[in-house]
Design a protein around this motif. Structure first.
Motif: not given
Length: 165
Positions: A44-45, A62-67, A71-81, A120-124
């Motif tokens: 979703e996010k 893993v990246a949010p759709y929102k540009h 990192f501190l501006q990520l909302d909790d729902k996006t961070l959780c996803e 931002l994006h998380n590398h795996i």
């Protein structure tokens, strides 16, 4: 002096220097281009995408759709996803590629190694015993022995078999 040719790297450099916009935003927009853009899963996010220029086979992001680059501006729902999709990525990579371990993380800011600072994006990155051999250590060359599209299809199939909440 010995020369090693890596045309994929020059393609990356040429593309990156010409690129307008954000490749993650573009990948997030159109699900009909998922295979071409190596998008494996859409939440979703946030979404899971393969790294086109991987450190190792199966290198995902893993990246949010929102540009967003802060990192501190990520909302909790996006961070959780993002966390849930990171967990899902590890599960599927273990199933398909059977790595011995993983490197996980964000590169926040150019000084921290971010090639793309503004989205931002998380590398795996899957890791195997012995994956750091003489080529990258002495030759400063990384060899990826598996085809991206082949890995894409295997991971996509494994993701489709998962019961995602």
């Amino acid at each position: 002096m010995e020369k090693l040719f890596s045309p994929w790297r020059s393609q990356y450099i040429e593309t990156y220097n010409r690129m307008e916009g954000c490749f993650l935003c573009e990948a997030g927009k159109n699900s009909e281009e998922d295979e071409d853009r190596l998008v494996l899963y859409r939440g979703e996010k946030a979404f899971i995408i393969m790294n086109l220029y991987p450190y190792n086979a199966g290198h995902l992001m893993v990246a949010p759709y929102k540009h967003i680059g802060d990192f501190l501006q990520l909302d909790d729902k996006t961070l959780c996803e993002i966390s849930k999709l990171t967990k899902l990525s590890i599960k599927v990579l273990k199933k398909v590629l059977n790595p011995d371990g993983f490197n996980l993380g964000y590169n926040l800011g150019r000084v921290a190694g971010a090639g793309l600072e503004t989205h931002l994006h998380n590398h795996i990155v899957p890791r195997w015993n012995g994956d750091t051999n003489f080529m990258p250590v002495i030759g400063e060359v990384k060899v990826i022995s598996q085809d991206l599209k082949d890995i894409y299809h295997k991971l996509k199939k494994a993701l489709e078999e998962e019961n995602v909440e």
